[in-house]
Scaffold this motif. Structure first.
Motif, PDB file in Angstrom:
ATOM      1  N   LEU A  94       3.517  -5.852  -0.723  1.00 37.51           N
ATOM      2  CA  LEU A  94       3.873  -6.301  -2.065  1.00 37.51           C
ATOM      3  C   LEU A  94       4.648  -5.248  -2.853  1.00 37.51           C
ATOM      4  CD1 LEU A  94       0.629  -8.251  -3.065  1.00 37.51           C
ATOM      5  CD2 LEU A  94       2.741  -9.118  -2.028  1.00 37.51           C
ATOM      6  N   THR A  95       4.926  -4.124  -2.210  1.00 42.83           N
ATOM      7  CA  THR A  95       5.827  -3.138  -2.817  1.00 42.83           C
ATOM      8  C   THR A  95       7.291  -3.409  -2.445  1.00 42.83           C
ATOM      9  OG1 THR A  95       5.434  -1.676  -0.924  1.00 42.83           O
ATOM     10  CG2 THR A  95       4.094  -1.314  -2.897  1.00 42.83           C
ATOM     11  N   GLU A  96       7.515  -4.381  -1.555  1.00 45.46           N
ATOM     12  CA  GLU A  96       8.864  -4.765  -1.123  1.00 45.46           C
ATOM     13  C   GLU A  96       8.940  -6.291  -1.172  1.00 45.46           C
ATOM     14  OE1 GLU A  96      11.343  -2.750  -0.130  1.00 45.46           O
ATOM     15  OE2 GLU A  96      10.284  -0.833  -0.041  1.00 45.46           O
ATOM     16  N   ILE A  97       9.366  -6.844  -2.300  1.00 44.31           N
ATOM     17  CA  ILE A  97       9.280  -8.283  -2.518  1.00 44.31           C
ATOM     18  C   ILE A  97      10.613  -8.974  -2.241  1.00 44.31           C
ATOM     19  CG2 ILE A  97       8.637 -10.096  -4.137  1.00 44.31           C
ATOM     20  CD1 ILE A  97       6.399  -8.165  -3.473  1.00 44.31           C
ATOM     21  N   PRO A  98      10.667  -9.889  -1.264  1.00 46.84           N
ATOM     22  CA  PRO A  98      11.909 -10.640  -1.042  1.00 46.84           C
ATOM     23  C   PRO A  98      12.123 -11.694  -2.127  1.00 46.84           C
ATOM     24  CG  PRO A  98      10.187 -11.385   0.463  1.00 46.84           C
ATOM     25  CD  PRO A  98       9.625 -10.209  -0.275  1.00 46.84           C
ATOM     26  N   ASP A  99      13.368 -12.019  -2.382  1.00 48.44           N
ATOM     27  CA  ASP A  99      13.707 -12.940  -3.471  1.00 48.44           C
ATOM     28  C   ASP A  99      13.138 -14.332  -3.278  1.00 48.44           C
ATOM     29  OD1 ASP A  99      15.118 -10.921  -4.666  1.00 48.44           O
ATOM     30  OD2 ASP A  99      17.074 -11.557  -3.902  1.00 48.44           O
ATOM     31  N   ALA A 117      -2.869   1.416  -8.170  1.00 55.14           N
ATOM     32  CA  ALA A 117      -4.102   0.986  -7.497  1.00 55.14           C
ATOM     33  C   ALA A 117      -4.178   1.572  -6.094  1.00 55.14           C
ATOM     34  CB  ALA A 117      -4.157  -0.539  -7.440  1.00 55.14           C
ATOM     35  N   LEU A 118      -3.055   1.593  -5.390  1.00 58.47           N
ATOM     36  CA  LEU A 118      -3.019   2.168  -4.045  1.00 58.47           C
ATOM     37  C   LEU A 118      -3.342   3.662  -4.087  1.00 58.47           C
ATOM     38  CD1 LEU A 118       0.227   0.390  -2.776  1.00 58.47           C
ATOM     39  CD2 LEU A 118      -2.074   0.015  -1.865  1.00 58.47           C
ATOM     40  N   ARG A 119      -2.802   4.361  -5.068  1.00 55.35           N
ATOM     41  CA  ARG A 119      -3.012   5.812  -5.161  1.00 55.35           C
ATOM     42  C   ARG A 119      -4.432   6.166  -5.593  1.00 55.35           C
ATOM     43  NH1 ARG A 119       2.361   5.634  -7.765  1.00 55.35           N
ATOM     44  NH2 ARG A 119       3.895   6.454  -6.259  1.00 55.35           N
ATOM     45  N   GLU A 120      -5.000   5.377  -6.494  1.00 54.84           N
ATOM     46  CA  GLU A 120      -6.304   5.704  -7.085  1.00 54.84           C
ATOM     47  C   GLU A 120      -7.471   5.432  -6.143  1.00 54.84           C
ATOM     48  OE1 GLU A 120      -7.103   6.897 -10.116  1.00 54.84           O
ATOM     49  OE2 GLU A 120      -5.311   6.656 -11.358  1.00 54.84           O
ATOM     50  N   TYR A 138       1.699   6.134  -0.517  1.00 51.88           N
ATOM     51  CA  TYR A 138       0.838   6.019  -1.691  1.00 51.88           C
ATOM     52  C   TYR A 138      -0.571   6.573  -1.461  1.00 51.88           C
ATOM     53  CZ  TYR A 138       4.532   2.698  -2.827  1.00 51.88           C
ATOM     54  OH  TYR A 138       5.745   2.099  -3.052  1.00 51.88           O
ATOM     55  N   ASN A 139      -1.020   6.575  -0.208  1.00 49.21           N
ATOM     56  CA  ASN A 139      -2.393   7.001   0.067  1.00 49.21           C
ATOM     57  C   ASN A 139      -2.469   7.458   1.524  1.00 49.21           C
ATOM     58  OD1 ASN A 139      -5.304   7.036   0.530  1.00 49.21           O
ATOM     59  ND2 ASN A 139      -5.495   5.775  -1.313  1.00 49.21           N
ATOM     60  N   ASP A 140      -3.065   8.614   1.752  1.00 41.25           N
ATOM     61  CA  ASP A 140      -3.177   9.129   3.129  1.00 41.25           C
ATOM     62  C   ASP A 140      -4.244   8.407   3.937  1.00 41.25           C
ATOM     63  OD1 ASP A 140      -1.185  11.030   2.794  1.00 41.25           O
ATOM     64  OD2 ASP A 140      -2.581  12.554   2.063  1.00 41.25           O
ATOM     65  N   ASN A 141      -5.185   7.792   3.253  1.00 37.46           N
ATOM     66  CA  ASN A 141      -6.322   7.160   3.937  1.00 37.46           C
ATOM     67  C   ASN A 141      -6.100   5.649   4.047  1.00 37.46           C
ATOM     68  OD1 ASN A 141      -7.858   9.646   4.096  1.00 37.46           O
ATOM     69  ND2 ASN A 141      -8.155   9.422   1.887  1.00 37.46           N
ATOM     70  N   ILE A 142      -5.514   5.229   5.160  1.00 41.88           N
ATOM     71  CA  ILE A 142      -5.227   3.820   5.409  1.00 41.88           C
ATOM     72  C   ILE A 142      -6.007   3.375   6.636  1.00 41.88           C
ATOM     73  CG2 ILE A 142      -3.436   2.090   5.735  1.00 41.88           C
ATOM     74  CD1 ILE A 142      -2.851   3.627   3.266  1.00 41.88           C
ATOM     75  N   ASP A 143      -6.813   2.344   6.495  1.00 42.17           N
ATOM     76  CA  ASP A 143      -7.536   1.777   7.631  1.00 42.17           C
ATOM     77  C   ASP A 143      -6.939   0.428   7.999  1.00 42.17           C
ATOM     78  OD1 ASP A 143      -9.181   3.926   7.749  1.00 42.17           O
ATOM     79  OD2 ASP A 143     -11.055   2.813   7.496  1.00 42.17           O
TER      80      ASP A 143
END
Length: 373
Positions: A94-99, A117-120, A138-143
């Motif tokens: 949702l950080t790359e929204i197509p038209d 929200a991603l960073r926090e 945005y965040n190093d911890n991605i599962d």
């Protein structure tokens, strides 16, 4: 006594935009209910809009699903200041929204809140490796917790030797997707062979406008969709996709649903499907041009043996790799990791001064302040 037997006292609260969507059921409700059963977590689901200070005080771990606006960010910040871990669950880029996507402008307007929200959050949970890589900034911890399916379908659909007009194609989407690459080939296939075309969702209008005869369905509950594909013999799943970055990060859940039901899949030869489908074995990967789509569909509607082979191999692949039990285990691992990461972090004194706040958040904050004073 196993490690999981000690977890019953910890309360995990899932804050979600809605409790009656297919996405909630697929991503959170089904796998987390099984996770709760297998690993003894105390998991509850609540609407984000109903979040209260009392609710935050009672929870030990929070899972926030996908929503992003001022109030959601304020809630995440308060949970963080109260010294509690947060898992932010998001299944689309949702950080790359197509038209062409529905609610395009609303999503664009809320980009800042989403990124915050991603960073926090303590951890971000998502569905695919491509999506995880996109969120790393945005965040190093991605599962990665892939969408998984309940593998309890005992009788997949049959693929009999029948005339082409007894074979059905299904094209389904809960949102707007580009189907331009399908219009001409399916029009010609239907004209020459009389195949039945089933459409689900807003894409139906594109086929109707092109004078393709369709059995049209509105967006339906997830269970109703599964019931439809599990009770239509000689069905072929068609999954078109554009080459945008957004689409490349999508989950192949529709492929999983089709495979479990015994429905062979023809998908655009693009990510994410080329990451999951072994061409000519667990499905067909099709280049996005008229001739490729026409020839691929023609081959499969004319051969029950081909349909059966693709369906059998795909079903085996999904059952072996994407069961609901697998998702439940990954959710357990993510919850444990969120707690561990939060315990390792330096816990700052609770600071309830957040600057300009929304009216909804001010009411929530007053409750927490009253308890802490």
């Amino acid at each position: 006594m196993t490690k999981s037997a000690h977890k019953k006292s910890q309360k995990i609260i899932c804050l979600v935009p809605t409790l009656d969507s297919s996405l909630f059921e697929l991503r959170l409700k089904n796998p987390l209910e099984l996770c709760s059963k297998l690993f003894n977590w105390n998991i509850t689901f609540r609407l984000l809009s109903d979040c209260t200070g009392e609710m935050i005080m009672q929870g030990d771990v929070f899972i926030v699903q996908r929503d992003a606006n001022q109030f959601v960010v304020e809630v995440i910040q308060l949970i963080k200041r109260m010294g509690k871990p947060i898992i932010y669950e998001i299944d689309d880029l949702l950080t790359e929204i197509p038209d062409f996507l529905s609610h395009h402008q609303i999503l664009i307007d809320n980009q800042g809140y989403l990124q915050q929200a991603l960073r926090e959050s303590t951890i971000v949970s998502t569905t695919t490796h491509r999506l995880a890589q996109a969120f790393k900034k945005y965040n190093d911890n991605i599962d990665i917790i892939p969408n998984c399916v309940e593998c309890d379908v005992e009788n997949p659909i049959l693929h009999n030797t029948v005339s082409p007009d007894e074979v059905s194609l299904i094209i389904a989407s809960s949102d707007k997707v580009l189907v331009d690459m399908l219009i001409a080939p399916i029009f010609q296939i239907q004209k020459e062979y009389g195949v039945k075309v089933i459409t689900v969702g807003p894409i139906s209008l594109e086929f109707i406008k092109a004078d393709i005869v369709v059995e049209q369905h509105e967006i339906m509950p997830y269970k109703d969709f599964l019931n439809l594909i599990r009770n239509t013999s000689n069905l072929i799943g068609i999954i078109p996709l554009d080459n945008s970055v957004f689409s490349s990060c999508k989950s192949p859940i529709k492929y999983f649903d089709y495979s479990l039901a015994g429905v062979p899949t023809l998908a655009s030869n693009l990510p994410p499907y080329l990451d999951f489908i072994e061409n000519e074995n667990t499905g067909l990967l099709v280049n996005n041009n008229n001739n490729a789509w026409f020839n691929a569909i023609k081959e499969v509607i004319l051969s029950s043996q081909k349909r059966s082979h693709l369906a059998d191999m795909a079903r085996y692949y999904v059952v072996e790799n994407y069961s609901l039990e697998y998702s439940a285990k990954l959710w357990n691992d993510t919850i444990e990791q969120a707690i561990e990461l939060h315990q390792k972090s330096l816990i700052q004194p609770t600071d309830l001064t957040l600057g300009r706040q929304s009216p909804s958040f001010i009411r929530l904050l007053r409750y927490v302040v009253s308890l802490s004073s």
